[in-house]
Design a protein around this motif. Structure first.
Motif, PDB file in Angstrom:
ATOM      1  N   GLU A 270       0.820  -1.204   0.000  1.00  0.00           N
ATOM      2  CA  GLU A 270       0.000   0.000   0.000  1.00  0.00           C
ATOM      3  C   GLU A 270       0.857   1.258   0.000  1.00  0.00           C
ATOM      4  OE1 GLU A 270      -2.331  -0.436   3.497  1.00  0.00           O
ATOM      5  OE2 GLU A 270      -0.896   0.626   4.765  1.00  0.00           O
TER       6      GLU A 270
ATOM      7  N   ASN B 141       0.749   5.863   0.217  1.00  0.00           N
ATOM      8  CA  ASN B 141       0.113   7.160   0.342  1.00  0.00           C
ATOM      9  C   ASN B 141       0.942   8.196  -0.398  1.00  0.00           C
ATOM     10  OD1 ASN B 141      -1.857   8.931   1.196  1.00  0.00           O
ATOM     11  ND2 ASN B 141      -0.878   9.363   3.162  1.00  0.00           N
TER      12      ASN B 141
ATOM     13  N   LYS C 113     -10.044   8.448  -0.270  1.00  0.00           N
ATOM     14  CA  LYS C 113      -9.179   7.625   0.566  1.00  0.00           C
ATOM     15  C   LYS C 113      -7.812   8.284   0.686  1.00  0.00           C
ATOM     16  CE  LYS C 113     -11.161   3.151  -0.776  1.00  0.00           C
ATOM     17  NZ  LYS C 113     -10.848   1.837  -1.390  1.00  0.00           N
TER      18      LYS C 113
ATOM     19  N   VAL D 289      -5.123   6.400   1.511  1.00  0.00           N
ATOM     20  CA  VAL D 289      -4.133   5.372   1.195  1.00  0.00           C
ATOM     21  C   VAL D 289      -4.684   4.392   0.170  1.00  0.00           C
ATOM     22  CG1 VAL D 289      -2.769   3.470   2.150  1.00  0.00           C
ATOM     23  CG2 VAL D 289      -3.118   5.528   3.506  1.00  0.00           C
TER      24      VAL D 289
ATOM     25  N   ALA E 150      -4.787   1.036  -0.194  1.00  0.00           N
ATOM     26  CA  ALA E 150      -4.545  -0.032   0.780  1.00  0.00           C
ATOM     27  C   ALA E 150      -4.201  -1.346   0.106  1.00  0.00           C
ATOM     28  CB  ALA E 150      -5.776  -0.209   1.668  1.00  0.00           C
ATOM     29  N   ASN E 151      -3.413  -2.174   0.802  1.00  0.00           N
ATOM     30  CA  ASN E 151      -3.049  -3.476   0.250  1.00  0.00           C
ATOM     31  C   ASN E 151      -4.297  -4.336   0.082  1.00  0.00           C
ATOM     32  OD1 ASN E 151      -2.783  -3.416   3.252  1.00  0.00           O
ATOM     33  ND2 ASN E 151      -2.578  -5.610   3.010  1.00  0.00           N
TER      34      ASN E 151
END
Length: 392
Positions: A35, A37, A62, A64, A66-67
């Protein structure tokens, strides 16, 4: 002629000034460190090689990427490249790497294209972690015309290969006579997948969606993304029109560490024959085993068929006094069966009284029951042998 050239020029100018909207769906890799940012920009590349910057990948809802997550991006009034073939993701600032699994991109002037990060390359300014400019290409993708391939991958037991499971991502290419389908092993970093099992080979299930229909499956190519080794026993692939089991008869492992194995593993269909193998375990005390690290070779006058791991998944085979049946498909035709060879790598004692082998088209099986009995099997030389050959 002059007016014709002017017309072409005007068309070219109109095309170059044509702005369209793009929709992008990006699925981040499932690894914990995938992930990001960071700050990234995206370009689209057309079939004609034309490349245009779409803008910054800024997901406003969002903070991030995300993974394992899915993020959607929309670009308005971006330059058209015609039919999209490739993309480029760049970063000039972010040391926070981003590892993308795959993405789907389309525009008002392009059919959707699915692009898979085959080499599992991350985007990062740190050259030790990835590349500052990642270029990936794909194929036209239609959500309404996808084909499903059901995959079953079984790892070797820990007694045949030490630590055979992996937490790395694995990609697969299913190869047929006229086409191929490429994808990743679902959530291959999920704790339920590719787990080490000391009591026998672990079986993992995956579904691969592809826009390509492989009618007759011939081979598969597997590739691992990291140095956490994976050792497979066999792989079952069930497609829309064919179903094939592939055997890793050479027990080759996969890893980016060359000391542990190759990064890629290619397995091809061994044959069209099916054999039924029956084993009867002795009734004597301690004759059975819960650690059946046993491989089998069937020798005939026309060839040899090999099975790296003779075990029915989820069944307690080789119990004292029990007769177990193993159905072995997609093996080469060996002709008239002459001998069998059994290799055993478990320290747990196993004593069998009878082994029979029958081609499914044969009326009677070939029974191996030597006068002196089948030698006991064990990795401990005081208890038995690790390799025996029985002939008619």
């Amino acid at each position: 002629m002059k007016h014709f050239l002017i017309g072409l020029l005007l068309v070219g100018v109109a095309y170059s000034q044509c702005n369209v909207h793009y929709d992008v769906k990006i699925i981040t890799h499932t690894s914990k460190w995938a992930e990001s940012n960071g700050v990234f920009t995206m370009s689209a590349i057309g079939k004609n090689g034309r490349e245009e910057v779409l803008g910054q990948l800024d997901n406003r809802d969002k903070a991030v990427a995300a993974n394992g997550g899915t993020d959607h991006y929309h670009f308005e009034n971006a330059p058209s490249v015609g039919q999209i073939e490739c993309i480029r993701i760049k970063t000039d600032k972010s040391e926070d790497l981003w590892l993308i699994n795959y993405l789907i991109i389309d525009s008002s002037m392009s059919k959707p294209v699915k692009i898979v990060n085959i080499d599992q390359t991350a985007v990062s300014v740190d050259s030790k972690e990835g590349t500052k400019s990642l270029r990936m290409c794909g194929k036209i993708y239609s959500e309404g015309k996808t084909f499903t391939y059901n995959l079953q991958l079984r790892t070797l037991p820990d007694g045949m290969k030490s630590h055979p499971g992996t937490k790395n991502q694995v990609s697969i290419n299913i190869i047929g006579e006229k086409d191929s389908a490429t994808g990743f092993m679902g959530l291959a970093n999920n704790a339920s997948n590719f787990v080490n099992k000391k009591n026998g080979g672990h079986l993992d299930f995956f579904d691969l969606e592809s826009a390509h229909m492989v009618a007759r499956i011939n081979c598969i190519e597997l590739e691992i993304s990291g140095d956490d080794m994976l050792c497979l026993s066999d792989v079952l692939v069930a497609g829309p029109k064919s179903k094939v089991r592939f055997y890793n008869t050479d027990l080759k492992c996969m890893s980016t560490d060359p000391k542990e194995g190759g990064k890629r593993l290619r397995l091809c269909k061994a044959g069209e024959s099916t054999y039924e193998v029956k084993t009867t375990t002795s009734t004597a005390k301690y004759s059975g085993t819960n650690l059946p690290y046993l491989s089998l070779e069937i020798k005939g006058d026309k060839g040899v068929a090999k099975v790296p791991f003779l075990d029915n998944y989820g069944v307690n085979d080789y119990e004292p006094g029990a007769t177990d049946t193993f159905t072995l498909r997609d093996l080469p035709a060996v002709g008239s069966i002459k001998c069998i060879k059994i290799r055993y790598t478990s320290e747990d004692f196993l004593k069998m009284t009878t082994v029979s082998v029958r081609h499914v088209n044969a009326v009677k099986p070939v029974v191996f029951k030597p006068t002196g009995g089948i030698p006991a099997l064990s990795k401990d030389p005081k208890e038995g042998k690790t390799l025996i050959e029985l002939c008619r």
